[in-house]
Each structure stands twice: as C-alpha cells, then as structure tokens.
Design a protein around this motif. Structure first.
Motif, PDB file in Angstrom:
ATOM      1  N   GLU A 234     -66.271  66.064  -7.590  1.00  0.00           N
ATOM      2  CA  GLU A 234     -65.246  66.289  -8.603  1.00  0.00           C
ATOM      3  C   GLU A 234     -65.871  66.017  -9.961  1.00  0.00           C
ATOM      4  O   GLU A 234     -66.850  65.290 -10.073  1.00  0.00           O
ATOM      5  CB  GLU A 234     -64.025  65.390  -8.384  1.00  0.00           C
ATOM      6  CG  GLU A 234     -64.303  63.902  -8.385  1.00  0.00           C
ATOM      7  CD  GLU A 234     -64.402  63.271  -9.767  1.00  0.00           C
ATOM      8  OE1 GLU A 234     -63.764  63.779 -10.713  1.00  0.00           O
ATOM      9  OE2 GLU A 234     -65.126  62.277  -9.910  1.00  0.00           O
ATOM     10  N   HIS A 235     -65.261  66.613 -10.973  1.00  0.00           N
ATOM     11  CA  HIS A 235     -65.691  66.322 -12.338  1.00  0.00           C
ATOM     12  C   HIS A 235     -64.563  66.675 -13.280  1.00  0.00           C
ATOM     13  O   HIS A 235     -63.714  67.524 -12.976  1.00  0.00           O
ATOM     14  CB  HIS A 235     -66.973  67.075 -12.706  1.00  0.00           C
ATOM     15  CG  HIS A 235     -66.848  68.557 -12.625  1.00  0.00           C
ATOM     16  ND1 HIS A 235     -66.437  69.328 -13.684  1.00  0.00           N
ATOM     17  CD2 HIS A 235     -67.045  69.409 -11.596  1.00  0.00           C
ATOM     18  CE1 HIS A 235     -66.415  70.599 -13.317  1.00  0.00           C
ATOM     19  NE2 HIS A 235     -66.771  70.671 -12.047  1.00  0.00           N
ATOM     20  N   ALA A 236     -64.534  65.984 -14.425  1.00  0.00           N
ATOM     21  CA  ALA A 236     -63.442  66.197 -15.362  1.00  0.00           C
ATOM     22  C   ALA A 236     -63.839  65.739 -16.750  1.00  0.00           C
ATOM     23  O   ALA A 236     -64.720  64.893 -16.914  1.00  0.00           O
ATOM     24  CB  ALA A 236     -62.206  65.430 -14.907  1.00  0.00           C
ATOM     25  N   VAL A 237     -63.139  66.285 -17.727  1.00  0.00           N
ATOM     26  CA  VAL A 237     -63.196  65.785 -19.093  1.00  0.00           C
ATOM     27  C   VAL A 237     -62.092  64.743 -19.186  1.00  0.00           C
ATOM     28  O   VAL A 237     -60.939  65.008 -18.836  1.00  0.00           O
ATOM     29  CB  VAL A 237     -62.969  66.910 -20.125  1.00  0.00           C
ATOM     30  CG1 VAL A 237     -62.923  66.339 -21.541  1.00  0.00           C
ATOM     31  CG2 VAL A 237     -64.045  67.970 -19.998  1.00  0.00           C
ATOM     32  N   VAL A 238     -62.441  63.545 -19.631  1.00  0.00           N
ATOM     33  CA  VAL A 238     -61.479  62.444 -19.681  1.00  0.00           C
ATOM     34  C   VAL A 238     -61.188  62.089 -21.137  1.00  0.00           C
ATOM     35  O   VAL A 238     -62.107  61.964 -21.944  1.00  0.00           O
ATOM     36  CB  VAL A 238     -62.023  61.215 -18.913  1.00  0.00           C
ATOM     37  CG1 VAL A 238     -61.044  60.054 -18.966  1.00  0.00           C
ATOM     38  CG2 VAL A 238     -62.305  61.598 -17.465  1.00  0.00           C
TER      39      VAL A 238
ATOM     40  N   GLU B 120     -63.158  55.208  -7.352  1.00  0.00           N
ATOM     41  CA  GLU B 120     -62.274  54.767  -8.431  1.00  0.00           C
ATOM     42  C   GLU B 120     -62.412  55.838  -9.519  1.00  0.00           C
ATOM     43  O   GLU B 120     -63.420  55.873 -10.229  1.00  0.00           O
ATOM     44  CB  GLU B 120     -62.749  53.400  -8.925  1.00  0.00           C
ATOM     45  CG  GLU B 120     -62.045  52.903 -10.149  1.00  0.00           C
ATOM     46  CD  GLU B 120     -62.860  51.848 -10.867  1.00  0.00           C
ATOM     47  OE1 GLU B 120     -62.850  51.860 -12.102  1.00  0.00           O
ATOM     48  OE2 GLU B 120     -63.537  51.039 -10.206  1.00  0.00           O
ATOM     49  N   ILE B 121     -61.427  56.739  -9.593  1.00  0.00           N
ATOM     50  CA  ILE B 121     -61.555  57.889 -10.485  1.00  0.00           C
ATOM     51  C   ILE B 121     -60.255  58.177 -11.228  1.00  0.00           C
ATOM     52  O   ILE B 121     -59.222  57.549 -10.965  1.00  0.00           O
ATOM     53  CB  ILE B 121     -62.022  59.156  -9.718  1.00  0.00           C
ATOM     54  CG1 ILE B 121     -61.076  59.484  -8.565  1.00  0.00           C
ATOM     55  CG2 ILE B 121     -63.440  58.982  -9.208  1.00  0.00           C
ATOM     56  CD1 ILE B 121     -61.457  60.739  -7.786  1.00  0.00           C
ATOM     57  N   ASP B 122     -60.307  59.141 -12.124  1.00  0.00           N
ATOM     58  CA  ASP B 122     -59.131  59.519 -12.892  1.00  0.00           C
ATOM     59  C   ASP B 122     -58.296  60.543 -12.132  1.00  0.00           C
ATOM     60  O   ASP B 122     -58.693  61.037 -11.074  1.00  0.00           O
ATOM     61  CB  ASP B 122     -59.542  60.054 -14.269  1.00  0.00           C
ATOM     62  CG  ASP B 122     -60.083  61.456 -14.184  1.00  0.00           C
ATOM     63  OD1 ASP B 122     -61.018  61.691 -13.389  1.00  0.00           O
ATOM     64  OD2 ASP B 122     -59.548  62.335 -14.875  1.00  0.00           O
ATOM     65  N   LEU B 123     -57.145  60.867 -12.697  1.00  0.00           N
ATOM     66  CA  LEU B 123     -56.202  61.776 -12.055  1.00  0.00           C
ATOM     67  C   LEU B 123     -56.795  63.162 -11.810  1.00  0.00           C
ATOM     68  O   LEU B 123     -56.650  63.725 -10.722  1.00  0.00           O
ATOM     69  CB  LEU B 123     -54.940  61.887 -12.917  1.00  0.00           C
ATOM     70  CG  LEU B 123     -53.904  62.900 -12.456  1.00  0.00           C
ATOM     71  CD1 LEU B 123     -53.379  62.557 -11.078  1.00  0.00           C
ATOM     72  CD2 LEU B 123     -52.778  62.982 -13.473  1.00  0.00           C
ATOM     73  N   GLN B 124     -57.474  63.720 -12.801  1.00  0.00           N
ATOM     74  CA  GLN B 124     -58.065  65.052 -12.633  1.00  0.00           C
ATOM     75  C   GLN B 124     -59.040  65.062 -11.462  1.00  0.00           C
ATOM     76  O   GLN B 124     -59.039  65.982 -10.647  1.00  0.00           O
ATOM     77  CB  GLN B 124     -58.815  65.474 -13.896  1.00  0.00           C
ATOM     78  CG  GLN B 124     -57.970  65.613 -15.142  1.00  0.00           C
ATOM     79  CD  GLN B 124     -58.866  65.842 -16.344  1.00  0.00           C
ATOM     80  OE1 GLN B 124     -59.425  66.926 -16.494  1.00  0.00           O
ATOM     81  NE2 GLN B 124     -59.018  64.840 -17.189  1.00  0.00           N
ATOM     82  N   GLY B 125     -59.859  64.034 -11.385  1.00  0.00           N
ATOM     83  CA  GLY B 125     -60.830  63.946 -10.302  1.00  0.00           C
ATOM     84  C   GLY B 125     -60.155  63.793  -8.942  1.00  0.00           C
ATOM     85  O   GLY B 125     -60.567  64.404  -7.964  1.00  0.00           O
TER      86      GLY B 125
END
Length: 186
Positions: free
Chosen positions: A69-73, A99-104
C-alpha cells in the motif's frame, strides 16, 4: 497460518504509542517499517523507524510492485508498506502488525481482505486535539492540516472489523494483543 493485523486511526490517536507498548511486551510481534518521503524527525533512525527515501525511489518502488500500500498523508508526504517482508511473516506463521493510515488500510483490504482491521479511536475529539498539540512536533499550520484529516478519518471507523478506544495505552495494547490471539504477559 498467521493473519496480518492492520492498526489504523486518526493522527495523534496514539497508534505509535500503543505499538511501542506492544513491542516492549511482545517481541514475537513483527512490525513493518514503512517507507516515507518525509524527512526524519529528531531521534528517528533510517531502517528502524522508517525507510527514508527520495521521491524518485518511492516512484520506482511503486512501479516495481514492491509496495503493499502507499498513500499521500496530510497532503504532503508519501508513505508505503513493503510487500515482501509482510508476506514473508505471514508465510512463516509470524504475528505481523501494520500501523498505517486510513488510505493505506483501504488498499491493504483490497490486497489482503483476510487481514484483521482494527480502528484505534480517541475517547473524544477534545482529547485528540490535546494529544496532537501536546506532542509539540508540528507547526500550528501542520496541526490544522492534521486535524482536518482526522475529522475525515474518524468517519471511516465503520469500515473496520473492530474498534479500540484509546483511553489508556496499556489497556488498548492489551485489547489489540487479545485480538491478535497472543498471550498477555503483563
């Protein structure tokens, strides 16, 4: 066969603090080290806290399918989870935790729907604001950007399998360990 556990929630909810508590008590839990294009904060070590990479290297990792996964945070920096080490842990019967963000988390759900998705929530909005401001690591402008993101992220709680309210770090860590099926050593 082991199962991946994904921990996500809004900024400043305490994901890192809960994870650190689990690291101390449960060395058998494997934590992914994310790649990021943001610069290191004071005390952060490359390869330990994050893999700090350039934008060009991050683009290469995406193109080569190296990221689960990958995202701009927060509208600024990119973060991503290396696919290979996660799959190796699952295949070896380990206890992997992201432990990641919602987009991920949404991307991981697409790639690995069998994973356990845990939302870490604050006890209240006011407490979330207090925690973010209390960290003292972001400018006022960055705090406002993160709080705007947090409002959106809180709305996504219903997308997760389970919610843990982080009133107390030790209790939240214990709840997560229980969900992962590990013995509590505290």
């Amino acid at each position: 066969m082991s199962r991946l556990t994904v921990l996500a929630g809004p900024t400043a909810v305490g994901k890192g603090t809960v994870s650190a508590r689990i690291r101390e008590a449960h060395p058998e839990v494997w934590f992914s080290v994310s790649a990021t294009t943001r610069p290191p904060r004071p005390g952060e070590i490359d390869g330990v806290h994050y893999h700090f990479v350039t934008d060009a290297e991050f683009d290469r990792m995406i193109a080569d399918g190296e990221l689960l996964e990958h995202a701009v945070v927060h509208g600024r920096n990119r973060y991503g989870t290396l696919r290979g080490p996660v799959q190796e842990q699952i295949d070896a019967g380990g206890a992997p935790l992201l432990e990641i963000d919602l987009q991920g988390a949404r991307q991981v759900r697409e790639a690995m729907p069998e994973a356990l998705f845990v939302f870490l929530a604050p006890p209240s909005w006011d407490e979330l604001v207090r925690r973010l401001v209390g960290r003292g690591t972001e400018s006022e402008e960055e705090q406002e950007r993160r709080l705007a993101t947090a409002r959106v992220e809180l709305e996504a709680e219903k997308e997760f399998d389970v919610t843990i309210i982080n009133r107390d770090v030790s209790e939240a860590a214990r709840e997560l360990v229980d969900l992962m099926g590990l013995e509590d050593r505290d």
